[in-house]
Design a protein around this motif. Structure first.
Motif, PDB file in Angstrom:
ATOM      1  N   THR A  38       2.124  -6.057  -3.852  1.00  0.00           N
ATOM      2  CA  THR A  38       2.257  -5.484  -5.195  1.00  0.00           C
ATOM      3  C   THR A  38       3.702  -5.550  -5.664  1.00  0.00           C
ATOM      4  N   ALA A  39       4.631  -5.213  -4.782  1.00  0.00           N
ATOM      5  CA  ALA A  39       6.053  -5.250  -5.137  1.00  0.00           C
ATOM      6  C   ALA A  39       6.477  -6.668  -5.511  1.00  0.00           C
ATOM      7  N   ALA A  40       6.014  -7.647  -4.752  1.00  0.00           N
ATOM      8  CA  ALA A  40       6.363  -9.039  -5.043  1.00  0.00           C
ATOM      9  C   ALA A  40       5.767  -9.481  -6.384  1.00  0.00           C
ATOM     10  N   ALA A  41       4.514  -9.075  -6.642  1.00  0.00           N
ATOM     11  CA  ALA A  41       3.856  -9.450  -7.892  1.00  0.00           C
ATOM     12  C   ALA A  41       4.532  -8.817  -9.107  1.00  0.00           C
ATOM     13  N   GLU A  42       5.061  -7.602  -8.934  1.00  0.00           N
ATOM     14  CA  GLU A  42       5.699  -6.885 -10.037  1.00  0.00           C
ATOM     15  C   GLU A  42       7.218  -7.067 -10.055  1.00  0.00           C
ATOM     16  N   GLU A  45      11.357  -3.775  -5.843  1.00  0.00           N
ATOM     17  CA  GLU A  45      11.682  -3.537  -4.437  1.00  0.00           C
ATOM     18  C   GLU A  45      10.547  -2.731  -3.808  1.00  0.00           C
ATOM     19  N   ILE A  46      10.232  -3.041  -2.556  1.00  0.00           N
ATOM     20  CA  ILE A  46       9.168  -2.321  -1.865  1.00  0.00           C
ATOM     21  C   ILE A  46       9.523  -0.846  -1.710  1.00  0.00           C
ATOM     22  N   SER A  47      10.808  -0.541  -1.594  1.00  0.00           N
ATOM     23  CA  SER A  47      11.242   0.850  -1.437  1.00  0.00           C
ATOM     24  C   SER A  47      10.945   1.692  -2.675  1.00  0.00           C
ATOM     25  N   GLU A  48      10.793   1.059  -3.829  1.00  0.00           N
ATOM     26  CA  GLU A  48      10.458   1.787  -5.052  1.00  0.00           C
ATOM     27  C   GLU A  48       9.010   2.279  -5.027  1.00  0.00           C
ATOM     28  N   LEU A  49       8.166   1.613  -4.250  1.00  0.00           N
ATOM     29  CA  LEU A  49       6.740   1.929  -4.253  1.00  0.00           C
ATOM     30  C   LEU A  49       6.303   2.792  -3.078  1.00  0.00           C
ATOM     31  N   ILE A  50       7.152   2.945  -2.076  1.00  0.00           N
ATOM     32  CA  ILE A  50       6.785   3.725  -0.889  1.00  0.00           C
ATOM     33  C   ILE A  50       7.223   5.170  -1.076  1.00  0.00           C
ATOM     34  N   VAL A  51       6.305   6.083  -0.804  1.00  0.00           N
ATOM     35  CA  VAL A  51       6.594   7.511  -0.863  1.00  0.00           C
ATOM     36  C   VAL A  51       6.610   8.025   0.582  1.00  0.00           C
TER      37      VAL A  51
END
Length: 129
Positions: A38-42, A45-51
């Motif tokens: 999802t991060a790559a498609a959008e 950064e992956i860190s923006e999507l991980i809680v």
């Protein structure tokens, strides 16, 4: 089930909880792969999507599910097989999935009320003073 002393109960509970975390960890790895896609498609950064708090709670739920399974299972704590540990891990995986699914149905999602209608996240009165 044979009577266990405190040390054996603690060992059994710890074994179940740790195995449950391992099972839930497998589920987390799959989830992280999806988040990475999802991060790559959008282009984010992956860190923006991980809680991190949600990740920790997810692993804790896996530990609870594995621990409960261990306590409810009639096993000899002195001779635990690989199949028993795999069963506790599977309980962590499936139990966490079940519990998280129930929680998401019971608790309203952010921005929604219990009736499912969308509610504003900020009220106009907050800006008007």
């Amino acid at each position: 089930m044979a009577a266990l002393d405190v040390v054996q109960w603690t060992q059994l509970l710890a074994l179940g909880a740790f195995s449950g975390v391992l099972g839930q960890g497998a589920r987390v790895v799959v989830g992280l792969k999806k988040v990475g896609d999802t991060a790559a498609a959008e282009n984010r950064e992956i860190s923006e999507l991980i809680v991190p708090s949600r990740l920790l709670i997810s692993l804790l739920i896996g530990a609870i599910a594995g621990g409960l399974t261990a306590v409810l299972t009639d096993i000899n704590i002195q001779a635990v097989s690989f199949n028993t540990i795999a069963a506790f891990a599977a309980a962590g995986y499936a139990g966490a999935d079940l519990i998280e699914g129930l929680i998401s149905r019971i608790l309203p999602q952010p921005g929604k009320s219990m009736s499912g209608t969308i509610q504003p996240s900020v009220r106009v009165e907050e800006y008007l003073g």
